[in-house]
Design an enzyme around this catalytic site. Structure first.
Site, PDB file in Angstrom:
ATOM      1  CG  ASP A 220      -2.145   0.940   0.936  1.00 60.67           C
ATOM      2  OD1 ASP A 220      -2.073   1.774   0.002  1.00 60.67           O
ATOM      3  OD2 ASP A 220      -3.149   0.854   1.655  1.00 60.67           O
TER       4      ASP A 220
HETATM    5  C1  BGC Z   1      -4.912   3.376  -0.059  1.00 59.47           C
HETATM    6  C2  BGC Z   1      -4.989   2.418  -1.214  1.00 59.47           C
HETATM    7  C3  BGC Z   1      -4.803   3.141  -2.514  1.00 59.47           C
HETATM    8  C4  BGC Z   1      -3.453   3.855  -2.479  1.00 59.47           C
HETATM    9  C5  BGC Z   1      -3.123   4.605  -3.737  1.00 59.47           C
HETATM   10  C6  BGC Z   1      -3.644   4.224  -0.112  1.00 59.47           C
HETATM   11  O1  BGC Z   1      -3.702   5.248   0.819  1.00 59.47           O
HETATM   12  O2  BGC Z   1      -4.958   2.689   1.169  1.00 59.47           O
HETATM   13  O3  BGC Z   1      -6.232   1.739  -1.186  1.00 59.47           O
HETATM   14  O4  BGC Z   1      -4.888   2.279  -3.599  1.00 59.47           O
HETATM   15  O5  BGC Z   1      -3.451   4.773  -1.397  1.00 59.47           O
HETATM   16  O6  BGC Z   1      -3.913   5.738  -3.862  1.00 59.47           O
END
Ligand code: BGC
Length: 661
Positions: A220
């Site tokens: 993530d």
């Molecule tokens: C989120 C993800 C997301 C990623 C990219 C993170 O903060 O938890 O679900 O895909 O950011 O935007």
């Protein structure tokens, strides 16, 4: 390009991503895999001429929670296909979704992004969604592995979960989704039993070994604490590129803290990711025009709206005079009609006007916002006018909700109730008009105890996305029929939910309720709820009959009849639950194992046939470290909801074989 063509410096770089949304391509020597959120509409960013980062507008689909309320694999597949086309058009190789985390606690700020409290529903729909996206030559990334069930302190919180619960509840949607061979899985921010999601080797081994996941595990965004530990665990790509983490990784390699073989394992999977993406790019051919995708968004929303209560006031008759109030009927900013955070879409068509859509269908109406939608106490003067309108009209529609003010990434809701001003708008206008219909725009269960008995109807409109105003007007006037059912329980109040207790304790969240998540708890402990899991009304009525169980070599064939005993065509989400009658380990009273949603025309019948595999009877044995089907008697129940079991019959398992009883 082969692994042996890369220097160790290149391999170290390869596993660290490039910028915010790409993998490293070494100036075009490798494919730069481009990634973009997200689950309910593309959120692709670009740099404008003045250097600022902007987001392209895109088709905004209903939120994932609403997709789950459709109980339809066809809808999930369709949404995946549409998103695949959207992504292909913007040259996005990997769509960062869907999120399959289980709704353990109604307050979790990201519940609107997730499917369900039930792993079978979440996993089955996620699998169809992934297959849809990937059929367009775009990869899907199932997230967040694992136990990311709270936003509170999400970068550090540890989810304290026993192995059986992990297997049966929290891993299970990932396991089912892996059957569609997703291109990637994203790790979670939180810790699982003390270990960061980015370092969760034990879980990755289950993914790659038992679930046969053969794609790349990506982090993530900024979830990696220590790139070396994460690489050793098998996390293939860190996202986004992080200079400090990269430099530490290089230093650790030079100091012998990580071997080249360990780096190779990740680098080889990044190369394989690039190759898979290259071949997928070749399959790209748009399936639908943008207008068709916007239409699909509406059809999915139509199946995901849930009619929770109807004393007979719906459908609205042509020519009826209605009062409409509440910010969400006609929001100033459509972003407030969705949850906030990385899944927020810039709507291609940023209009939403329920009063206008009702007028267009012959429902004469007068609109007044009634109150502000901020989260604190503030009542605008026009609440009085909303009351007067209600008093003068035949029906009163109150459009309330949560939206991105209350449901967003990086925070949880503080209460399951609506803000006080919105509750007051319902209560005060309902005092003037007994035919009050509440239309609720929210991404998770809401405590309605203060007002639900004072209103004639409740429509759970979720976060319906683009065209949701037209869809709602169709449903309210009966031009379309309701067929959505809840994908999570609506408890009376938060304290009824076991996970509400010990919500957070200094860095650790104890999943002390074990398997008793959602309806598993309420049905096993005879706890009453406001609206159960799997519940939803329709303008049609359905009868269930003729349940037959036929033992097969590898499972049991289940057949039953659904008859539409009304004069309206409709679709009915029928649910199949299993219970072991005299178990040797704890088993919840009811566990969903399959579901179907046939369309049944007025006055007609349909025979549903499905097969429950042996796995539907298994539990994870902590004493044997494997799935075990115990010999014994099992009850198979067919329900219109988890609390409305219409048919049931038993089978016996003897020496591992299914027999009739
Ligand atoms: C989120 C993800 C997301 C990623 C990219 C993170 O903060 O938890 O679900 O895909 O950011 O935007």
């Amino acid at each position: 390009m082969k692994l042996s063509d890369l220097t160790i410096e290149e391999k170290l770089r390869l596993i660290c991503g490039k910028g915010s949304w790409h993998t490293e391509d070494f100036g075009g020597k490798l494919p730069a895999v481009s990634m973009s959120d997200g689950p309910v509409g593309l959120r692709t960013m670009y740099q404008a001429e003045n250097g600022t980062w902007e987001t392209w507008s895109a088709v905004a689909y209903p939120s994932v929670q609403m997709l789950a309320n459709t109980w339809s694999e066809d809808c999930a597949r369709l949404m995946g296909e549409c998103l695949g086309d959207d992504a292909a058009e913007r040259n996005v190789d990997l769509l960062l979704g869907p999120g399959v985390n289980i709704k353990r606690n109604p307050l979790n700020g990201r519940n609107f992004e997730y499917f369900s409290e039930d792993p079978c529903l979440a996993g089955t729909l996620a699998k169809a969604y992934v297959a849809g996206v990937q059929s367009c030559g775009v990869g899907a990334c199932v997230k967040h592995f694992c136990c990311n069930n709270l936003e509170f302190d999400r970068l550090h919180q540890s989810s304290d979960v026993d192995e059986r619960t992990l297997r049966e509840i929290y891993y299970r949607p990932f396991e089912i989704a892996c059957e569609a061979r997703p291109v990637a899985v994203m790790c979670s921010y939180n810790r699982i039993n003390g270990t960061y999601g980015s370092e969760y080797k034990k879980g990755y081994d289950v993914l790659r070994g038992e679930f046969a996941f053969d794609g790349a595990i990506i982090s993530d965004w900024d979830a990696v604490r220590d790139r070396t530990v994460a690489a050793k665990a098998g996390l293939d790509v860190e996202m986004p590129f992080n200079e400090r983490n990269y430099e530490r990784l290089v230093a650790d390699y030079e100091a012998g803290k990580i071997t080249e073989a360990e780096i190779d394992a990740c680098a080889a999977r990044v190369l394989a990711l690039g190759e898979r993406v290259l071949s997928m790019r070749e399959q790209r051919a748009p399936k639908r025009t943008e207008a068709e995708r916007a239409e699909a968004a509406k059809n999915i929303a139509a199946e995901g709206v849930v009619l929770l209560k109807n004393d007979g006031v719906l459908p609205l008759e042509k020519g009826i005079k209605a009062a409409v109030c509440g910010y969400y009927a006609k929001p100033d900013d459509v972003r407030t009609l969705a949850g906030g955070g990385s899944s927020q879409v810039v709507w291609k068509d940023a209009s939403f006007d329920l009063p206008a859509q009702l007028s267009a269908r012959g429902v004469e109406n007068v609109y007044e916002q009634g109150c502000a939608v901020d989260t604190v106490w503030s009542v605008r003067m026009d609440m009085r006018r909303a009351r007067m309108n209600a008093a003068e009209s035949a029906v009163n529609l109150v459009c309330v909700g949560t939206g991105n003010l209350l449901e967003f990434e990086e925070g949880d809701r503080r209460s399951m109730r609506l803000p006080e001003v919105q509750e007051r708008l319902i209560l005060e206008t309902a005092e003037e008009n007994a035919n009050t219909i509440v239309v609720l725009f929210a991404g998770a269960a809401v405590d309605m105890s203060r007002w639900v008995d004072r209103v004639a109807a409740v429509v759970y409109a979720g976060f319906p996305g683009m065209g949701g105003d037209a869809v709602l007007a169709d449903l309210l006037t009966g031009a379309r029929n309701f067929s959505g059912k809840t994908s999570e329980t609506f408890p009376y109040e938060l304290t009824d939910v076991p996970a509400a207790e010990g919500f957070v304790s200094a860095g650790v969240t104890r999943y002390q309720e074990g398997l008793d998540v959602g309806y598993r708890y309420f049905t096993s402990h005879d706890m009453p709820v406001l609206f159960p899991f799997g519940y939803g009304l329709s303008y049609a009525m359905f009868d269930y009959s003729d349940l037959a169980l036929q033992p097969m070599e590898t499972g049991v064939r289940v057949s039953f009849c659904i008859e539409n005993i009304s004069e309206r065509d409709g679709a009915e989400a029928a649910q199949v639950y299993v219970h072991e009658c005299a178990p040797l380990v704890y088993r919840p009273t009811r566990e969903l194992k399959d579901f179907v949603k046939p369309v049944v025309r007025a006055g007609e019948k349909t025979i549903v046939v499905l097969t429950l595999p042996m796995r539907a009877f298994a539990h994870w044995s902590t004493s044997q470290d494997k799935w075990v089907v115990t010999d014994g008697v099992y009850k198979i129940m067919v329900g219109a909801s988890s609390e409305d079991i219409r048919l049931s019959a038993k089978i016996k398992i003897e020496d591992g074989k299914i027999c009739a009883l």
